[in-house]
Design a protein around this motif. Structure first.
Motif, short mmCIF file in Angstrom:
data_model
loop_
_atom_site.label_atom_id
_atom_site.label_comp_id
_atom_site.label_asym_id
_atom_site.label_seq_id
_atom_site.Cartn_x
_atom_site.Cartn_y
_atom_site.Cartn_z
N LEU A 1 0.83 -1.21 0.00
CA LEU A 1 0.00 0.00 0.00
C LEU A 1 0.86 1.25 0.00
N MET A 2 1.96 1.22 0.74
CA MET A 2 2.88 2.37 0.74
C MET A 2 3.41 2.61 -0.67
N LEU A 3 3.84 1.55 -1.34
CA LEU A 3 4.33 1.69 -2.71
C LEU A 3 3.24 2.21 -3.64
N ALA A 4 2.08 1.61 -3.57
CA ALA A 4 0.98 2.00 -4.44
C ALA A 4 0.55 3.44 -4.18
N PHE A 5 0.66 3.89 -2.95
CA PHE A 5 0.25 5.25 -2.60
C PHE A 5 1.17 6.30 -3.23
N ILE A 6 2.46 5.98 -3.40
CA ILE A 6 3.39 6.95 -3.97
C ILE A 6 3.44 6.86 -5.50
N LEU A 7 2.98 5.76 -6.06
CA LEU A 7 3.07 5.58 -7.51
C LEU A 7 2.33 6.63 -8.34
N PRO A 8 1.19 7.17 -7.90
CA PRO A 8 0.58 8.22 -8.72
C PRO A 8 1.53 9.38 -8.99
N ALA A 9 2.36 9.73 -8.03
CA ALA A 9 3.31 10.82 -8.24
C ALA A 9 4.35 10.46 -9.30
N LEU A 10 4.61 9.17 -9.47
CA LEU A 10 5.60 8.74 -10.46
C LEU A 10 4.99 8.43 -11.83
N THR A 11 3.71 8.13 -11.87
CA THR A 11 3.11 7.67 -13.13
C THR A 11 2.12 8.65 -13.75
N ILE A 12 1.58 9.58 -12.98
CA ILE A 12 0.56 10.50 -13.50
C ILE A 12 1.15 11.91 -13.55
N HIS A 13 1.37 12.41 -14.75
CA HIS A 13 1.99 13.73 -14.92
C HIS A 13 1.16 14.86 -14.30
N GLN A 14 -0.14 14.71 -14.31
CA GLN A 14 -1.01 15.76 -13.78
C GLN A 14 -0.82 15.94 -12.27
N MET A 15 -0.31 14.93 -11.59
CA MET A 15 -0.04 15.07 -10.16
C MET A 15 1.04 16.13 -9.93
N SER A 16 1.98 16.23 -10.86
CA SER A 16 3.02 17.26 -10.74
C SER A 16 2.42 18.65 -10.85
#
Length: 162
Positions: A60-75
């Protein structure tokens, strides 16, 4: 852009499913056991509730941070200070999101970023630890390969599932 908690939960479960296949005796389980010195008897002595519970927690910790790495709009969201600042953001943010709000939000693009997270984060961490533990390259490749495959699938789920 809403944070997709369901995608994070499903992505976290990927580590269990991939691990079930990856570490089975017919795939890499026998190699892994030989390289770690694990035996069937020793494995049976594990507290499996603890092992699987912590596996889910860390996944869950890994999955929680993955949006920041995979979704450009999060930036872009991070550049304005987070979701609570959307209403007060400069017009350029709204224009950017209108133009690029769904750009690169595909399973393929998420898999791409997940793969590179595995290759450039999981592999070096696994390799560094293994080198100090005097483990073999087989050990490194089996474990890093597991993380590369898991993060690839996790990234695909998180980025592609809107």
């Amino acid at each position: 852009m809403e944070f997709n908690y369901l995608a994070v939960l499903v992505a976290a479960l990927v580590t269990l499913l991939v691990g079930f296949v990856w570490y089975s005796p017919k795939v890499f389980g026998t190699i892994w056991m030989n390289e770690t010195g694990m035996t069937e008897e020793k494995a049976k002595q594990s507290n499996m509730v603890k092992v699987f519970g912590l596996t889910i927690f860390y996944s869950l910790m890994l999955a929680f941070i993955l949006p920041a790495l995979t979704i450009h709009q999060m930036s872009a969201l991070g550049m304005i200070g987070g979701p609570e600042f959307i209403e007060t953001a400069k017009p350029s943010y709204a224009a950017f999101m209108a133009d690029y709000g769904d750009a690169f939000r595909t399973f393929k693009h998420g898999a791409f970023h997940g793969f590179f997270a595995g290759l450039f984060i999981a592999l070096p961490i696994t390799a560094i630890n293994a080198l100090f533990e005097q483990k073999s390259w087989k050990y490194i490749l089996v474990n890093a390969g597991y993380w590369i495959v898991s993060l690839t699938i996790m990234g695909a789920i998180i980025c592609g599932w809107e």
